[in-house]
Design an enzyme around this catalytic site. Structure first.
Site, PDB file in Angstrom:
ATOM      1  N   CYS A 127      18.014  18.328   0.076  1.00  0.00           N
ATOM      2  CA  CYS A 127      16.988  17.316   0.297  1.00  0.00           C
ATOM      3  C   CYS A 127      16.922  16.956   1.777  1.00  0.00           C
ATOM      4  CB  CYS A 127      17.236  16.102  -0.598  1.00  0.00           C
ATOM      5  SG  CYS A 127      15.825  14.974  -0.658  1.00  0.00           S
ATOM      6  N   ASP A 196      21.860   7.937  -2.706  1.00  0.00           N
ATOM      7  CA  ASP A 196      20.953   6.801  -2.939  1.00  0.00           C
ATOM      8  C   ASP A 196      21.732   5.611  -3.458  1.00  0.00           C
ATOM      9  OD1 ASP A 196      19.023   9.189  -2.968  1.00  0.00           O
ATOM     10  OD2 ASP A 196      17.742   7.425  -2.839  1.00  0.00           O
TER      11      ASP A 196
HETATM   12  C1  RUB Z   1      16.030  11.312  -0.718  1.00  0.00           C
HETATM   13  C2  RUB Z   1      17.458  11.601  -1.031  1.00  0.00           C
HETATM   14  C3  RUB Z   1      18.450  11.479   0.094  1.00  0.00           C
HETATM   15  C4  RUB Z   1      19.082  10.081   0.030  1.00  0.00           C
HETATM   16  C5  RUB Z   1      19.902   9.762   1.271  1.00  0.00           C
HETATM   17  O1  RUB Z   1      15.245  11.246  -1.881  1.00  0.00           O
HETATM   18  O2  RUB Z   1      17.857  11.836  -2.150  1.00  0.00           O
HETATM   19  O3  RUB Z   1      19.476  12.422  -0.014  1.00  0.00           O
HETATM   20  O4  RUB Z   1      18.069   9.107  -0.106  1.00  0.00           O
HETATM   21  O5  RUB Z   1      19.058   9.724   2.402  1.00  0.00           O
HETATM   22  P1  RUB Z   1      13.684  10.840  -1.754  1.00  0.00           P
HETATM   23  P2  RUB Z   1      19.469   8.915   3.717  1.00  0.00           P
HETATM   24  O6  RUB Z   1      13.056  11.825  -0.817  1.00  0.00           O
HETATM   25  O7  RUB Z   1      13.165  10.933  -3.140  1.00  0.00           O
HETATM   26  O8  RUB Z   1      13.624   9.430  -1.220  1.00  0.00           O
HETATM   27  O9  RUB Z   1      20.793   9.453   4.152  1.00  0.00           O
HETATM   28  O10 RUB Z   1      18.368   9.227   4.701  1.00  0.00           O
HETATM   29  O11 RUB Z   1      19.527   7.473   3.390  1.00  0.00           O
END
Ligand code: RUB
Length: 312
Positions: A127, A196
């Site tokens: 992701c 998350d």
């Molecule tokens: C984003 C996702 C990321 C986490 C952590 O999912 O799963 O791995 O949110 O991101 P979506 P960060 O695109 O559905 O929001 O480290 O930037 O907080």
């Protein structure tokens, strides 16, 4: 009065603002702006309207506790204020403090986590996580010779953001489809993913497919690291709450009109990786084992858990 808050909520819902850290900062900033521009009235009216603003933001996406913690941080100590002006100033201050703390945390994680990356490492990420990419970019900036595989992350294809960000930083990066994870794992030394939400028993909720990476890493004894700010630790899970896994529309996966009649689509957005598959949780407080999340949660968030529930 609620236009800006509704605008932010809709940008989060429609994924114009995405990623757990970013939505938390956007939620806190929206609360700050709401307070700053509040037109006047009594302290009681402000409290009621602020609570409404809070709920509008929290309804936008259900899984990332970062959003909840960011929004709740803005109303911290509201009980102590005696006037509307004091209350507005407090929310603005709280929002700014959260955004600053959150941005600093991502930078600290990059510094700490980069020490886990060694010369010649091949890394797999999933992701698009600012915390995970911060570590990779920092390791590259330190001159370490590394290679990265980035999953496409269907259906939103956030992997395309990841390969853009990493290639712009000069990192050697290869895009793979999600189904290639197990096959590629034999070339991988370490996995770095974001989070998350982290539960009190050390499980991690992150983009759908993360648990598949964890299983494939476990099978080949590849180190599996989760990179996360501690405001993604969920205080609710201490009290038995389950984390709601967001489901999004079928249109994100397939055009309904092209599917045979009667075919259904199931589109869960996140999944849970149990603690036993996680080697390290890299946070701004240092590198934790999944088993120590409970203690950190109680020690670092314990006091605010009580106050967070205390809206008025
Ligand atoms: C984003 C996702 C990321 C986490 C952590 O999912 O799963 O791995 O949110 O991101 P979506 P960060 O695109 O559905 O929001 O480290 O930037 O907080």
């Amino acid at each position: 009065m609620f236009d800006t808050v509704r605008g932010t909520a809709s940008d989060i819902r429609e994924m114009k603002i995405r990623g757990a850290g970013r939505i938390a900062r956007a939620g806190a900033s929206a609360m700050g702006r709401f307070a700053e521009n509040y037109p006047g009235g009594s302290l009681e009216e402000f409290r009621t309207d602020l609570d409404k603003a809070r709920k509008i933001l929290l309804e936008s996406r259900p899984t990332a506790v970062s959003l909840w913690n960011g929004v709740q941080a803005c109303i911290r100590d509201m009980k102590t204020v005696g006037s509307l002006e004091e209350a507005k100033a407090l929310v603005v201050r709280n929002a700014e403090a959260f955004v600053e703390m959150s941005s600093n945390a991502v930078e600290t994680i990059a510094k700490i986590g980069s020490k886990r990356v060694q010369e010649g490492d091949t890394i797999l990420t999933h992701c698009n996580s600012s915390a995970a990419l911060g570590i990779i970019k920092e390791a590259h900036a330190q001159g370490k010779d590394i290679r990265v595989y980035a999953t496409e992350s269907r259906p939103w294809r956030q992997g395309l953001l990841t390969v853009k960000e990493l290639s712009e930083a000069g990192v050697d990066v290869t895009l793979i489809i999600d189904g290639a994870v197990r096959s590629v794992m034999k070339k991988v030394d370490k996995v770095f993913v974001g989070a998350d939400t982290v539960t009190s028993n050390g499980a991690v909720i992150n983009k759908i497919g993360t648990s598949q990476l964890a299983l494939a890493a476990n099978e080949r004894r590849v180190q599996f690291n989760v990179c996360t700010e501690t405001y993604k630790f969920s205080p609710m899970t201490l009290f038995g709450e389950m984390v709601e896994i967001e489901e999004r529309g079928c249109g994100e996966v397939a055009d309904a009109e092209t599917l045979p009649k009667g075919v259904k689509v199931y589109n869960p957005v996140f999944d849970t990786t149990p603690a036993r598959y996680i080697d390290a949780i890299i946070t701004e407080l240092g590198i934790l084992s999944p088993g120590s999340v409970y203690d950190v949660m109680v020690r670092q968030l314990g006091d605010s858990i009580i106050r967070m529930g205390d809206i008025q």
